[in-house]
Design a protein around this motif. Structure first.
Motif, PDB file in Angstrom:
ATOM      1  N   GLY A  53      -9.011   0.843   1.890  1.00 23.87           N
ATOM      2  CA  GLY A  53      -9.864   0.146   2.848  1.00 23.87           C
ATOM      3  C   GLY A  53     -11.154  -0.339   2.224  1.00 23.87           C
ATOM      4  O   GLY A  53     -11.629  -1.446   2.530  1.00 23.87           O
ATOM      5  N   SER A  54     -11.731   0.449   1.310  1.00 19.34           N
ATOM      6  CA  SER A  54     -12.979   0.060   0.650  1.00 19.34           C
ATOM      7  C   SER A  54     -12.788  -1.150  -0.258  1.00 19.34           C
ATOM      8  O   SER A  54     -13.688  -1.989  -0.393  1.00 19.34           O
ATOM      9  N   SER A  55     -11.630  -1.226  -0.879  1.00 19.56           N
ATOM     10  CA  SER A  55     -11.392  -2.332  -1.831  1.00 19.56           C
ATOM     11  C   SER A  55     -10.893  -3.603  -1.154  1.00 19.56           C
ATOM     12  O   SER A  55     -11.089  -4.699  -1.670  1.00 19.56           O
ATOM     13  N   THR A  56     -10.246  -3.465   0.006  1.00 19.25           N
ATOM     14  CA  THR A  56      -9.681  -4.641   0.671  1.00 19.25           C
ATOM     15  C   THR A  56     -10.415  -5.000   1.968  1.00 19.25           C
ATOM     16  O   THR A  56     -10.194  -6.090   2.494  1.00 19.25           O
ATOM     17  N   PHE A  57     -11.253  -4.076   2.460  1.00 24.88           N
ATOM     18  CA  PHE A  57     -11.926  -4.221   3.757  1.00 24.88           C
ATOM     19  C   PHE A  57     -10.933  -4.323   4.915  1.00 24.88           C
ATOM     20  O   PHE A  57     -11.260  -4.812   5.982  1.00 24.88           O
ATOM     21  N   GLU A  58      -9.718  -3.838   4.685  1.00 25.58           N
ATOM     22  CA  GLU A  58      -8.679  -3.804   5.726  1.00 25.58           C
ATOM     23  C   GLU A  58      -8.515  -2.362   6.189  1.00 25.58           C
ATOM     24  O   GLU A  58      -7.468  -1.737   6.009  1.00 25.58           O
ATOM     25  N   TYR A  59      -9.566  -1.830   6.797  1.00 25.04           N
ATOM     26  CA  TYR A  59      -9.549  -0.420   7.169  1.00 25.04           C
ATOM     27  C   TYR A  59      -8.530  -0.114   8.269  1.00 25.04           C
ATOM     28  O   TYR A  59      -7.784   0.863   8.170  1.00 25.04           O
ATOM     29  N   TRP A  81       0.810  -1.227   0.000  1.00 19.51           N
ATOM     30  CA  TRP A  81       0.000   0.000   0.000  1.00 19.51           C
ATOM     31  C   TRP A  81       0.838   1.271   0.000  1.00 19.51           C
ATOM     32  O   TRP A  81       0.368   2.337  -0.401  1.00 19.51           O
ATOM     33  N   SER A 122      -8.672   5.502   2.475  1.00 18.62           N
ATOM     34  CA  SER A 122     -10.077   5.105   2.465  1.00 18.62           C
ATOM     35  C   SER A 122     -10.392   4.235   1.252  1.00 18.62           C
ATOM     36  O   SER A 122     -11.133   3.237   1.362  1.00 18.62           O
ATOM     37  N   ASN A 123      -9.834   4.589   0.107  1.00 18.56           N
ATOM     38  CA  ASN A 123     -10.058   3.779  -1.101  1.00 18.56           C
ATOM     39  C   ASN A 123      -9.478   2.379  -0.946  1.00 18.56           C
ATOM     40  O   ASN A 123     -10.092   1.389  -1.362  1.00 18.56           O
ATOM     41  N   SER A 175      -7.775  10.054   1.675  1.00 24.39           N
ATOM     42  CA  SER A 175      -8.612   9.565   0.579  1.00 24.39           C
ATOM     43  C   SER A 175      -8.056   8.266   0.002  1.00 24.39           C
ATOM     44  O   SER A 175      -8.803   7.317  -0.255  1.00 24.39           O
ATOM     45  N   ARG A 176      -6.739   8.226  -0.191  1.00 18.66           N
ATOM     46  CA  ARG A 176      -6.113   6.993  -0.710  1.00 18.66           C
ATOM     47  C   ARG A 176      -6.291   5.851   0.285  1.00 18.66           C
ATOM     48  O   ARG A 176      -6.574   4.720  -0.109  1.00 18.66           O
TER      49      ARG A 176
END
Length: 220
Positions: A179-185, A11, A176-177, A173-174
């Motif tokens: 986290g949204s795609s991997t669900f690893e917030y 990441w 959050s994106n 923002s990056r």
């Protein structure tokens, strides 16, 4: 632990791109906002009532309106008036207005902290009001205000995290994106927080050290 480090390694390039944008917004904001704060501080102290009134309205509006509202206004509100700004420009303008409003009070407090004897001495040696301001009051006042300005600069770097609400691809923002795609917030937000801390924590200690140093040499 090894799995977490591998995730962070994957990441990190994307987050660093966002961090670069956060730093760019902060740099532009401070480069515009602090000089604006100096001008506003002088305007608030001006003898002309219209100038003082305009400056006070700007300062109180900038301090009273949350930075998030200013961001939304410049990005979503101005197009209704026929003026469209990019997310980067909107972020810089909104945060610069906020910076100018807050730093004007810090700078004005610095000016007021200059001993009256210094101002009298400037007049005694033949300096006019403008030269006394340029060579005596502003340099000493800015020296007094410097720790507060540096502390506020750290806050503005942190405030760039609000820019994700106007689609600016900065650090948060990056994160959050991702986290949204991997669900690893949690892991990605921890990494984003560490990136902020890399600059903010040492800077906080540096500002405290500078404040102590300047305090020992304050003009009384």
């Amino acid at each position: 632990m090894n799995n977490l480090l591998e995730q962070w390694k994957g990441w990190l390039p994307d987050l660093l791109d966002g961090y670069r944008i956060s730093l760019e917004v902060t740099a532009v904001t401070l480069a515009v906002g602090i000089p604006l704060g100096l001008v506003l501080a002088l305007m608030v102290s001006a003898k002309s009532r219209p100038i003082r009134t305009f400056a006070l309205i700007f300062v109180e509006t900038g301090r009273g309106a949350p930075a998030l509202i200013l961001l939304q206004f410049f990005y979503f509100g101005l197009p209704a008036a026929g003026l469209t700004l990019t997310s980067f420009a909107s972020a810089c303008v909104a945060l610069a207005c906020c910076t100018g409003a807050y730093t004007s009070e810090m700078i004005r407090a610095g000016f007021e902290a200059v001993p009256y004897g210094q101002k009298e001495a400037a007049l005694v040696i033949g300096l006019n009001g403008v030269d006394a301001l340029r060579f005596v009051i502003i340099p000493q006042g800015m020296r007094v205000a410097l720790p507060s300005l540096l502390g506020f600069s750290i806050m503005m770097l942190q405030a760039t995290s609000l820019c994700f609400t106007i689609a600016l691809p900065e650090l948060v923002s990056r994160a959050s994106n991702i986290g949204s795609s991997t669900f690893e917030y949690m892991p990605v937000l921890i990494l984003a927080g560490l990136l902020f801390a890399v600059i903010c924590v040492p800077s906080t200690f540096a500002v405290s050290a500078l404040e102590r140093r300047l305090g020992r040499h304050a003009v009384r």
